[in-house]
Design a protein around this motif. Structure first.
Motif, PDB file in Angstrom:
ATOM      1  N   TYR A  15      20.184  -6.063 -21.836  1.00  0.00           N
ATOM      2  CA  TYR A  15      20.283  -4.515 -21.108  1.00  0.00           C
ATOM      3  C   TYR A  15      19.246  -5.116 -19.621  1.00  0.00           C
ATOM      4  CZ  TYR A  15      21.898  -2.338 -25.484  1.00  0.00           C
ATOM      5  OH  TYR A  15      22.688  -1.383 -26.171  1.00  0.00           O
ATOM      6  N   GLN A  64      11.089   1.727 -17.357  1.00  0.00           N
ATOM      7  CA  GLN A  64      11.275   2.723 -18.995  1.00  0.00           C
ATOM      8  C   GLN A  64      11.396   1.588 -19.777  1.00  0.00           C
ATOM      9  OE1 GLN A  64      13.341   5.674 -19.579  1.00  0.00           O
ATOM     10  NE2 GLN A  64      12.509   5.788 -17.645  1.00  0.00           N
ATOM     11  N   ALA A  65      10.438   0.388 -19.968  1.00  0.00           N
ATOM     12  CA  ALA A  65      10.673  -0.552 -20.095  1.00  0.00           C
ATOM     13  C   ALA A  65       9.636  -0.497 -21.659  1.00  0.00           C
ATOM     14  CB  ALA A  65       9.503  -1.863 -19.953  1.00  0.00           C
ATOM     15  N   HIS A 107      17.949   4.916 -21.321  1.00  0.00           N
ATOM     16  CA  HIS A 107      17.170   3.862 -20.020  1.00  0.00           C
ATOM     17  C   HIS A 107      17.037   2.411 -19.528  1.00  0.00           C
ATOM     18  CE1 HIS A 107      14.505   6.272 -22.677  1.00  0.00           C
ATOM     19  NE2 HIS A 107      15.249   6.273 -24.176  1.00  0.00           N
ATOM     20  N   ALA A 108      18.646   2.650 -19.244  1.00  0.00           N
ATOM     21  CA  ALA A 108      18.993   0.897 -19.604  1.00  0.00           C
ATOM     22  C   ALA A 108      20.520   1.185 -17.774  1.00  0.00           C
ATOM     23  CB  ALA A 108      19.661   0.051 -19.879  1.00  0.00           C
ATOM     24  N   THR A 109      19.798   0.340 -16.778  1.00  0.00           N
ATOM     25  CA  THR A 109      21.173   0.762 -15.947  1.00  0.00           C
ATOM     26  C   THR A 109      22.346   0.342 -16.036  1.00  0.00           C
ATOM     27  OG1 THR A 109      20.039  -0.963 -14.828  1.00  0.00           O
ATOM     28  CG2 THR A 109      19.060   1.378 -14.278  1.00  0.00           C
ATOM     29  N   HIS A 136      13.289  -4.297 -12.393  1.00  0.00           N
ATOM     30  CA  HIS A 136      14.031  -4.727 -13.124  1.00  0.00           C
ATOM     31  C   HIS A 136      13.933  -5.820 -14.102  1.00  0.00           C
ATOM     32  CE1 HIS A 136      16.634  -1.444 -11.350  1.00  0.00           C
ATOM     33  NE2 HIS A 136      17.401  -1.109 -12.899  1.00  0.00           N
ATOM     34  N   VAL A 187      16.898  -3.079 -18.037  1.00  0.00           N
ATOM     35  CA  VAL A 187      16.240  -2.022 -17.817  1.00  0.00           C
ATOM     36  C   VAL A 187      15.396  -1.983 -16.847  1.00  0.00           C
ATOM     37  CG1 VAL A 187      14.631  -0.394 -19.335  1.00  0.00           C
ATOM     38  CG2 VAL A 187      16.164  -2.565 -20.419  1.00  0.00           C
ATOM     39  N   ALA A 236      19.812   3.103 -26.238  1.00  0.00           N
ATOM     40  CA  ALA A 236      19.553   2.311 -25.490  1.00  0.00           C
ATOM     41  C   ALA A 236      19.533   3.108 -23.671  1.00  0.00           C
ATOM     42  CB  ALA A 236      19.810   1.104 -25.471  1.00  0.00           C
ATOM     43  N   PHE A 252      12.480   2.034 -23.636  1.00  0.00           N
ATOM     44  CA  PHE A 252      13.901   1.594 -24.534  1.00  0.00           C
ATOM     45  C   PHE A 252      13.035   1.103 -25.506  1.00  0.00           C
ATOM     46  CE2 PHE A 252      15.502  -2.750 -24.335  1.00  0.00           C
ATOM     47  CZ  PHE A 252      17.090  -2.172 -23.960  1.00  0.00           C
ATOM     48  N   TYR A 312      16.298  -6.935 -21.455  1.00  0.00           N
ATOM     49  CA  TYR A 312      16.361  -7.465 -22.391  1.00  0.00           C
ATOM     50  C   TYR A 312      17.212  -7.489 -23.196  1.00  0.00           C
ATOM     51  CZ  TYR A 312      11.539  -5.108 -21.205  1.00  0.00           C
ATOM     52  OH  TYR A 312      10.055  -4.696 -20.414  1.00  0.00           O
TER      53      TYR A 312
END
Length: 299
Positions: free
Chosen positions: A237, A243-244, A206-208, A132, A239, A203, A247, A135
């Motif tokens: 975020y 997924q970068a 695409h983000a955890t 990860h 990410v 977002a 995102f 961002y």
């Protein structure tokens, strides 16, 4: 001649690997100090989280000296940049858990004690951060255009054949201009609020994880392109690497079509916003929190 006493400066937590060792050998830390892993190997096994450290002169880093240094903006900036450079260089090749600037221990023995005490928590957090990156997403309200604020600038020019009637007094003209300015500013804030809602929705898939930081002011409101504006949203975020691109694209698209609003996406960064607090610096006279909006960093 006796050697000057030192303190142990800790930059981050990482799992030792041959690649990490090669990176450390090519870097210098704060005060141009050599870097090392503490410990590279011990009873916990080679895959156990370790501290990335350097040794710094006690006289220049003890509590009294640091208090004076923190008043020196040039020293503070250069030290923050050196600290960030180490973490970012490591984060480009490995999973790292960044610690705050000026995390210091009296000696390596005290640092090891803190490391062993928090190893389970460090291991859990490193597993969460693996593959990860952080961002940053900031929303700015652009400065008012000259036509918004000028006392003699009408909302729209009337036809040449029918000139606008002169205001009954200078005071009335001023109030009308201020009213237009207020409405324009209010409209930009509404657009910024819509941008924030769109960004959060775009977002999320695409983000955890996400963190909302305080908005910035002063010189920090200059965006990635050097443009001025008032910062009204300052989010970070976490990410997954795969997924970068999605995102970034989703967030940028979410900010389109909103005049007067600018959206900046920055990164990838080491995950400063998702790191655990630095462990207590047991047995040292120096444990000062100097956490700031790191240069370029995440926030």
């Amino acid at each position: 001649m006796s050697q000057e006493p030192t303190l142990t400066y800790v930059y981050a937590v990482a799992v030792p690997t041959p690649e990490l060792g090669r990176i450390l050998a090519s870097l210098r830390g704060v005060a141009d100090a050599a870097l090392s892993l503490l410990p590279p190997l011990d009873e916990a096994g080679p895959a156990a989280p370790s501290f990335v450290t350097s040794q710094v002169p006690h006289g220049d880093w003890r509590e009294e000296a640091l208090r004076a240094h923190f008043e020196d903006l040039d020293w503070l900036e250069s030290t923050a940049r050196a600290h960030h450079h180490v973490i970012q260089a490591l984060g480009d090749r490995a999973t790292v858990l960044p610690l705050r600037m000026a995390t210091l221990y009296q000696d390596e023995e005290r640092a090891l004690a803190a490391l062993r005490e928090q190893r389970p928590a460090f291991a859990d957090r490193l597993a969460l951060l693996a593959h990860h990156a952080e961002y940053g997403v900031k929303v700015y309200v652009r400065p008012e255009a000259a036509g918004d604020a000028g006392a003699d600038a009408p909302d729209s020019a009337p036809p040449a054949a029918t000139p606008a009637p002169a205001p009954s007094s200078p005071g009335k003209a001023y109030l009308q201009a201020r009213k237009r300015q207020h409405h324009a500013r209010e409209d930009r804030y509404q657009q910024a609020a819509r941008a924030a809602e769109r960004i959060a929705a775009a977002a999320a898939p695409h983000a955890t994880h996400a963190v909302r930081h305080p908005t910035q002011s002063g010189p920090l409101t200059r965006g990635a392109a050097g443009e001025d504006g008032e910062n009204v949203l300052n989010d970070a975020y976490l990410v997954p690497d795969e997924q970068a691109e999605a995102f970034r694209s989703a967030v940028e698209q979410a900010g389109e079509g909103l005049p007067g609003v600018r959206v900046d996406v920055t990164g990838p960064w080491a995950p400063y916003s998702f790191a655990m607090p630095a462990p207590p610096a047991t047995g040292t006279d120096t444990d000062t929190d100097t956490s700031t909006d790191t240069p370029g960093g995440p926030t």
